[in-house]
Structures are given as C-alpha cells and as structure tokens.
Design an enzyme around this catalytic site. Structure first.
Site, mmCIF file in Angstrom:
data_model
loop_
_atom_site.group_PDB
_atom_site.id
_atom_site.type_symbol
_atom_site.label_atom_id
_atom_site.label_comp_id
_atom_site.label_asym_id
_atom_site.label_seq_id
_atom_site.Cartn_x
_atom_site.Cartn_y
_atom_site.Cartn_z
ATOM 1 C CG HIS A 46 97.226 5.476 71.258
ATOM 2 N ND1 HIS A 46 96.737 5.760 72.521
ATOM 3 C CD2 HIS A 46 96.265 5.895 70.376
ATOM 4 C CE1 HIS A 46 95.545 6.337 72.402
ATOM 5 N NE2 HIS A 46 95.237 6.415 71.120
ATOM 6 C CB CYS A 69 94.997 4.391 75.330
ATOM 7 S SG CYS A 69 96.613 3.582 75.327
ATOM 8 C CG ASP A 106 92.285 7.727 69.198
ATOM 9 O OD1 ASP A 106 92.790 7.365 70.280
ATOM 10 O OD2 ASP A 106 92.735 8.664 68.518
#
Length: 209
Positions: free
Chosen positions: A55, A123, A72
């Site tokens: 991630h 992401c 994030d």
C-alpha cells in the site's frame, strides 16, 4: 499486475511538477526528511521492496511551518496502519525532527477521510495527486486547494459501506481525468495503468484465485 510500480509513480510525479522536491518511491525503510530547510515529498510503501509492495502512502515536509503531512487514501488511523500493514512511521518522524528542526519538534498532519474505494488498487495514483497539491499549495495540501477539491472524502468508518461506493468511484474517475490532463506519461500508458489500478481490482484478484 495490480497497483502502480515505482517507475510509473516517479514518471507521473515528475509530470506533475514535483521533481525537484521528490524522493524516489521508496519502502517502509524510508529514513525521513533529512534536509530540513527544503520542501520535500515522498511516496512510501508500507512493505519492503522484496515483497512487491502492499500500500502506498505520501509524505510531505514543509520547512516553513515545520509540518510533516501524511496522506493515506484510505484515511486509516495510526493504529489501523500498524494493525493492517504492520507499518509504523514514528522513527521516520524522529529522524526528520532531529535533522529538520533546531528544537527537534515538528507538527504532523494526516488525512483522516477515505477517498479510495476498498477494492481499488489506485493508492499510488492518489498519492501522486496529493503530492501535486502539496507542491503547489504546501500550506494547505489536504483540502482547500483546486487539486484535492476534486475529491470527496468520506469517514473512514464507512469504507466498506455500499452507501459511499458511488462517491469513491467518482473520486477514481476524477483521479484519472486529472492525471490525463496533467501527465503525458499517464496519457501514453492510460489503458494499462487503469487496468492495473481498477476500482474493483482487488475483487478481481480474489475471484481469480
């Protein structure tokens, strides 16, 4: 392939005008911002390079306000980042504080809302978008700027709720449109990148296993 490679992210970030301030995409071993008097940013993976990555998160250092920003796309809390990804960044912040601030103090501002769908593999691309905002509006990169205003955040606790999926899908569509406008690299590789980072990519992978 799912998600974004280091090479892709570095190419897109350069297109977005972040090159002079950008550390190459790195891993959880990122040492921190050690040249404290300069604007700097990085995209950091929560896992080691040998794992293939898990991630992506984005970090930005604003020396004027001595603020470190952590973005994030899921908006997870520190506890959840540690629980899900075994990722901790306190040591990185300590090294940054020692190198960057005469009194060894800095402020941390982190995203708390979700902009990415739960099965999306985009992401890294969302991190690129955030860094564009950071470089152009370093005092307000999280919101209140033309780039991040394109996205609609939802409470992290609703990440798995079907109610917010249309909003999160629109965010990914806005992300692709933004990159198509600003990144020649993205335009040249759009089909492959969108396939690898699709809104339902993780669901596709689960079905194929």
């Amino acid at each position: 392939m799912s998600g974004s490679s280091e090479r892709e992210l570095a190419s897109i970030v350069r297109d977005l005008g972040c090159g002079p301030t950008f550390w190459a995409p790195t891993t959880q071993r990122f040492p921190g911002f050690l040249a404290g008097d300069k604007l700097a940013c990085a995209i950091v993976n929560t896992a080691g390079r040998e794992t293939g990555g898990v991630h992506w998160l984005a970090f930005g250092w604003n020396p004027r306000s001595r603020t470190c920003y952590m973005f994030d796309p899921f908006g997870f809390s520190d506890r959840r980042l540690k629980q899900i990804y075994s990722f901790e960044y306190e040591a990185m912040l300590r090294r940054s504080a020692v190198a960057s601030s005469p009194d060894r103090c800095l402020s941390l501002e982190q995203s708390t809302q979700t902009v990415q769908g739960p099965d999306s593999a985009a992401c890294g691309l969302f991190c690129c978008m955030f860094l564009h905002a950071f470089v152009h509006w370093p005092d307000r990169p999280m919101d209140g700027n033309p780039t991040m205003n394109l996205l609609t955040g939802v409470p992290n606790g609703m990440l798995q709720s079907p109610q917010v999926l249309p909003t999160l899908r629109r965010n990914q569509e806005e992300l692709y449109r933004f990159l198509a406008r600003h990144s020649p690299y993205f335009r040249s590789h759009r089909a492959a990148i969108e396939h690898a980072t699709a809104f339902d990519k993780m669901k596709q992978l689960r079905v194929s296993q």
